[in-house]
Design an enzyme around this catalytic site. Structure first.
Site, PDB file in Angstrom:
ATOM      1  N   TYR A 102       0.841  -1.283  -0.052  1.00 29.53           N
ATOM      2  CA  TYR A 102       0.113   0.020  -0.047  1.00 29.53           C
ATOM      3  C   TYR A 102       1.068   1.348   0.032  1.00 29.53           C
ATOM      4  CZ  TYR A 102      -3.822  -3.359   1.170  1.00 29.53           C
ATOM      5  OH  TYR A 102      -4.808  -4.277   1.119  1.00 29.53           O
ATOM      6  N   ARG A 116      -3.312   5.504   3.723  1.00 26.45           N
ATOM      7  CA  ARG A 116      -4.503   5.134   3.987  1.00 26.45           C
ATOM      8  C   ARG A 116      -5.515   5.190   2.797  1.00 26.45           C
ATOM      9  NH1 ARG A 116      -5.980   4.447   9.648  1.00 26.45           N
ATOM     10  NH2 ARG A 116      -4.149   4.701  10.895  1.00 26.45           N
ATOM     11  N   CYS A 133      -6.571  -4.859  -7.767  1.00 19.57           N
ATOM     12  CA  CYS A 133      -6.188  -4.758  -6.343  1.00 19.57           C
ATOM     13  C   CYS A 133      -5.696  -5.773  -5.394  1.00 19.57           C
ATOM     14  CB  CYS A 133      -7.555  -3.991  -5.619  1.00 19.57           C
ATOM     15  SG  CYS A 133      -9.012  -5.017  -5.880  1.00 19.57           S
ATOM     16  N   SER A 139       2.971  -4.218   4.054  1.00 17.62           N
ATOM     17  CA  SER A 139       4.132  -4.118   3.700  1.00 17.62           C
ATOM     18  C   SER A 139       5.061  -5.460   4.152  1.00 17.62           C
ATOM     19  CB  SER A 139       4.866  -2.858   4.874  1.00 17.62           C
ATOM     20  OG  SER A 139       4.166  -1.488   4.387  1.00 17.62           O
TER      21      SER A 139
END
Length: 166
Positions: A102, A116, A133, A139
């Site tokens: 992300y 976020r 997606c 991470s």
């Protein structure tokens, strides 16, 4: 906008429904057999069934191992802001068989501090598979959420890893 119709395709990851217009531009797609769910993501009426043979052929080719078969499917975004559109565009650049975090998605979309918002872009993606997606992970490489379930996400990632030329 032209009338939207839907087609549901059997896949190894579960039923996959596309909501598209007469030109096979996909407005919504997801691993569900419920077109009402996808219509809800778009804020539109529940569509009637339609053929969508070209899109169906490309989805079948993807699951047969031609991971690039879905790359030229035309999609229509209904994003709620410029960052979300950039994030969805960035997701489309992640090659099959690879994942990014992300944090990397936020940076690729032009705002490294918007981690976020990158997660929100994944969670609100109404065009699953074509806007991949499922290739976005935490991470540490793990998966926490996927609208269609973590088993579906794992199936997609394993399929891509098996067939990718990376």
């Amino acid at each position: 906008m032209s009338t939207l119709t839907y087609a549901t395709i059997a896949t190894p990851a579960g039923p996959f429904t596309v909501v598209a217009d007469a030109e096979d531009t996909v407005h919504a797609a997801g691993f569900t057999d419920d077109p009402a769910f996808l219509a809800g993501l778009l804020g539109t009426a529940v569509p009637e069934p339609g053929p969508h043979e070209d899109v169906s052929k490309k989805v079948h080719a993807y699951f047969d191992g031609d991971l690039g078969a879905i790359d030229d499917v035309t999609i229509a975004y209904r994003a709620t802001g410029p960052f979300r559109t950039r994030a969805w565009d960035a997701m489309r650049t992640v090659e099959p068989g690879r994942t990014i975090s992300y944090t990397q998605l936020a940076a690729t979309a032009g705002n490294p501090n918007a981690v976020r918002a990158a997660g929100s872009a994944c969670a609100s993606n109404p065009i699953a598979l074509f806007v991949p997606c499922h290739r976005i992970v935490r991470s540490d490489g793990s998966s926490k959420n996927f609208l269609y379930g973590l088993e579906c996400k794992a199936t997609l990632l394993a399929h891509e890893k098996q067939h990718a030329e990376v």
